[in-house]
Design a protein around this motif. Structure first.
Motif, PDB file in Angstrom:
ATOM      1  N   PRO A  61       0.677  -1.266  -0.182  1.00  0.00           N
ATOM      2  CA  PRO A  61      -0.002   0.142   0.031  1.00  0.00           C
ATOM      3  C   PRO A  61       0.928   1.337  -0.028  1.00  0.00           C
ATOM      4  CG  PRO A  61       0.002  -0.921   2.097  1.00  0.00           C
ATOM      5  CD  PRO A  61       0.733  -2.011   1.148  1.00  0.00           C
ATOM      6  N   ILE A  62       0.332   2.317  -0.585  1.00  0.00           N
ATOM      7  CA  ILE A  62       1.135   3.538  -0.526  1.00  0.00           C
ATOM      8  C   ILE A  62       0.233   4.184   0.646  1.00  0.00           C
ATOM      9  CG2 ILE A  62       1.258   5.660  -2.083  1.00  0.00           C
ATOM     10  CD1 ILE A  62       1.003   4.133  -4.322  1.00  0.00           C
ATOM     11  N   ILE A  63       0.882   4.020   1.870  1.00  0.00           N
ATOM     12  CA  ILE A  63       0.115   4.377   3.022  1.00  0.00           C
ATOM     13  C   ILE A  63       0.013   5.964   2.916  1.00  0.00           C
ATOM     14  CG2 ILE A  63       0.688   4.676   5.403  1.00  0.00           C
ATOM     15  CD1 ILE A  63       2.106   1.886   5.235  1.00  0.00           C
ATOM     16  N   SER A 195     -14.566   0.770   1.003  1.00  0.00           N
ATOM     17  CA  SER A 195     -13.236   1.212   1.486  1.00  0.00           C
ATOM     18  C   SER A 195     -13.712   2.022   2.829  1.00  0.00           C
ATOM     19  CB  SER A 195     -12.334   2.145   0.705  1.00  0.00           C
ATOM     20  OG  SER A 195     -12.032   1.520  -0.277  1.00  0.00           O
ATOM     21  N   LEU A 196     -13.539   1.153   4.133  1.00  0.00           N
ATOM     22  CA  LEU A 196     -13.858   1.895   5.595  1.00  0.00           C
ATOM     23  C   LEU A 196     -12.800   2.372   6.097  1.00  0.00           C
ATOM     24  CD1 LEU A 196     -16.454  -1.225   5.992  1.00  0.00           C
ATOM     25  CD2 LEU A 196     -16.738   1.064   4.802  1.00  0.00           C
ATOM     26  N   LYS A 197     -13.295   3.075   7.222  1.00  0.00           N
ATOM     27  CA  LYS A 197     -12.145   3.695   8.091  1.00  0.00           C
ATOM     28  C   LYS A 197     -12.889   3.280   9.590  1.00  0.00           C
ATOM     29  CE  LYS A 197      -9.679   7.303  10.487  1.00  0.00           C
ATOM     30  NZ  LYS A 197      -9.700   8.891  10.536  1.00  0.00           N
ATOM     31  N   PHE A 198     -12.044   2.936  10.515  1.00  0.00           N
ATOM     32  CA  PHE A 198     -12.776   2.845  11.973  1.00  0.00           C
ATOM     33  C   PHE A 198     -11.570   2.884  12.890  1.00  0.00           C
ATOM     34  CE2 PHE A 198     -12.382  -1.609  10.573  1.00  0.00           C
ATOM     35  CZ  PHE A 198     -11.557  -2.146  11.644  1.00  0.00           C
ATOM     36  N   GLU A 199     -12.284   3.638  14.137  1.00  0.00           N
ATOM     37  CA  GLU A 199     -11.061   3.267  15.299  1.00  0.00           C
ATOM     38  C   GLU A 199     -11.718   2.811  16.371  1.00  0.00           C
ATOM     39  OE1 GLU A 199     -10.451   7.596  15.814  1.00  0.00           O
ATOM     40  OE2 GLU A 199      -9.775   8.045  13.929  1.00  0.00           O
ATOM     41  N   THR A 222     -10.227  -7.754   1.796  1.00  0.00           N
ATOM     42  CA  THR A 222      -9.151  -7.835   0.865  1.00  0.00           C
ATOM     43  C   THR A 222      -8.047  -6.925   1.286  1.00  0.00           C
ATOM     44  OG1 THR A 222     -10.002  -6.118  -0.394  1.00  0.00           O
ATOM     45  CG2 THR A 222     -10.865  -8.240  -0.958  1.00  0.00           C
ATOM     46  N   LYS A 223      -8.110  -6.022   2.299  1.00  0.00           N
ATOM     47  CA  LYS A 223      -7.094  -5.031   2.639  1.00  0.00           C
ATOM     48  C   LYS A 223      -7.156  -4.708   4.193  1.00  0.00           C
ATOM     49  CE  LYS A 223      -4.095  -3.641   0.666  1.00  0.00           C
ATOM     50  NZ  LYS A 223      -2.874  -4.234   0.780  1.00  0.00           N
ATOM     51  N   ILE A 224      -6.239  -4.560   4.991  1.00  0.00           N
ATOM     52  CA  ILE A 224      -6.468  -4.026   6.197  1.00  0.00           C
ATOM     53  C   ILE A 224      -5.210  -3.339   6.297  1.00  0.00           C
ATOM     54  CG2 ILE A 224      -5.818  -6.075   7.506  1.00  0.00           C
ATOM     55  CD1 ILE A 224      -7.492  -4.880  10.009  1.00  0.00           C
ATOM     56  N   GLN A 225      -5.145  -1.969   6.745  1.00  0.00           N
ATOM     57  CA  GLN A 225      -3.946  -1.209   6.939  1.00  0.00           C
ATOM     58  C   GLN A 225      -4.131  -0.358   8.377  1.00  0.00           C
ATOM     59  OE1 GLN A 225      -0.993  -0.924   4.880  1.00  0.00           O
ATOM     60  NE2 GLN A 225      -0.353  -0.070   6.616  1.00  0.00           N
ATOM     61  N   VAL A 242     -13.350  -4.320   1.776  1.00  0.00           N
ATOM     62  CA  VAL A 242     -14.090  -5.443   1.702  1.00  0.00           C
ATOM     63  C   VAL A 242     -14.894  -5.649   0.470  1.00  0.00           C
ATOM     64  CG1 VAL A 242     -14.523  -5.517   4.329  1.00  0.00           C
ATOM     65  CG2 VAL A 242     -16.144  -4.039   2.840  1.00  0.00           C
ATOM     66  N   THR A 243     -14.940  -6.844   0.038  1.00  0.00           N
ATOM     67  CA  THR A 243     -15.880  -7.097  -1.253  1.00  0.00           C
ATOM     68  C   THR A 243     -17.048  -8.123  -0.675  1.00  0.00           C
ATOM     69  OG1 THR A 243     -14.453  -9.144  -1.736  1.00  0.00           O
ATOM     70  CG2 THR A 243     -14.034  -7.113  -2.884  1.00  0.00           C
ATOM     71  N   PHE A 244     -18.231  -7.924  -1.203  1.00  0.00           N
ATOM     72  CA  PHE A 244     -19.471  -8.969  -0.796  1.00  0.00           C
ATOM     73  C   PHE A 244     -20.209  -9.030  -2.077  1.00  0.00           C
ATOM     74  CE2 PHE A 244     -19.390  -4.325  -0.164  1.00  0.00           C
ATOM     75  CZ  PHE A 244     -20.493  -3.875  -0.594  1.00  0.00           C
ATOM     76  N   ASP A 245     -21.047 -10.200  -1.850  1.00  0.00           N
ATOM     77  CA  ASP A 245     -21.989 -10.354  -2.937  1.00  0.00           C
ATOM     78  C   ASP A 245     -23.485  -9.690  -2.814  1.00  0.00           C
ATOM     79  OD1 ASP A 245     -20.091 -12.152  -4.113  1.00  0.00           O
ATOM     80  OD2 ASP A 245     -20.526 -13.778  -2.876  1.00  0.00           O
TER      81      ASP A 245
END
Length: 278
Positions: A61-63, A195-199, A222-225, A242-245
């Motif tokens: 990732p390009i943080i 694409s989500l952000k949480f604290e 698919t990604k956690i940073q 996340v991806t989902f159906d």
């Protein structure tokens, strides 16, 4: 009316190639020297959308770009994947025996190191941009120096490719996101990625609990940073894709995360376009 799109780099760069593939060959661009300048172009209204590299299949990732999107409340409305093919190019009529130096972005040089090691007599010189190097060779008619850049750059600046696709790893892919200042609501039937952000509370098991909820709701992570919160030592923000159906499963995930997290934010809901493995 044709939209104007901000890119990092100049015409012939990989960002330019993505803009053409996503918006069409005739897209009007605003070339920006940095990602910060790209964000400013979008926020000022100079451009309506922007193309930003967010991660590479090899380098990760390009943080800083995650932080730029979040800090400036930008919205991800789409994504595009580009296979990165690097090419050695020179002024027409030259051969590799005529080359004493190769100039390119340091990442491009690293991606081609196996090829370059076969030519130890050629000096490697780091530069700020792949396409900019190609343009400078053309405009100044520089002999004895080659650039490593895309086929788009070679065509645009009328250079000869004397060694095509010299990258060490052929399946090298970069993911780009499409950004807007205001949210552009994608039809719900088309949304299968977010694409989500949480604290979270800084206590044992808090992250595990959130990941379990995602799994129970049939989210594919698919990604956690994680990024440290500068103003709060030892606390972190988590950025996840996340991806989902089923959108209903995703909506349930959102409602639960809003309860579980100290802070929760949606950076974007859009269509997953990741190509299938070949």
């Amino acid at each position: 009316m044709e939209i104007k799109v901000a890119i990092q780099g100049i015409k012939g760069s990989f960002h330019h190639q993505v803009a053409q593939e996503y918006f069409g060959e005739d897209v009007e661009i605003d070339p920006c020297l940095s990602f910060e300048e790209l964000v400013d172009s979008l926020l000022s209204g100079k451009t309506e959308q922007a193309v930003m590299a967010i991660e590479n299949s090899i380098a990760g990732p390009i943080i800083p770009n995650y932080a730029l999107i979040d800090k400036n409340n930008l919205h991800i409305i789409g994504e595009h994947y580009l296979r990165i093919h690097q090419n050695l190019m020179v002024l027409p009529g030259q051969k590799i025996e005529d080359i004493s130096e190769v100039h390119s972005h340091p990442m491009a040089l690293l991606q081609c190191m196996d090829f370059l090691k076969k030519h130890p007599n050629i000096k490697l010189v780091e530069d700020k941009d792949t396409a900019e190097t190609a343009r400078r060779i053309k405009e100044n008619s520089i002999k004895g120096i080659a650039a490593i850049a895309s086929k788009t750059a070679a065509k645009m600046y009328e250079l000869d490719i004397i060694a095509p696709e010299i990258q060490t790893i052929n399946d090298n892919m970069t993911r780009f996101v499409i950004l807007k200042k205001e949210n552009s609501f994608v039809p719900q039937n088309d949304i299968n990625r977010a694409s989500l952000k949480f604290e979270l509370d800084h206590k044992r098991g808090s992250l595990a609990a959130v990941l379990n909820v995602m799994s129970d709701c049939k989210m594919n992570l698919t990604k956690i940073q994680s990024l440290p919160k500068i103003e709060t030592p030892w606390k972190y923000s988590f950025f996840v894709d996340v991806t989902f159906d089923n959108y209903g499963d995703y909506a349930k995930t959102k409602s639960l995360l809003e309860i579980m997290a100290e802070y929760f934010k949606v950076l974007g809901e859009y269509k997953n376009t990741k190509p299938l493995a070949e």
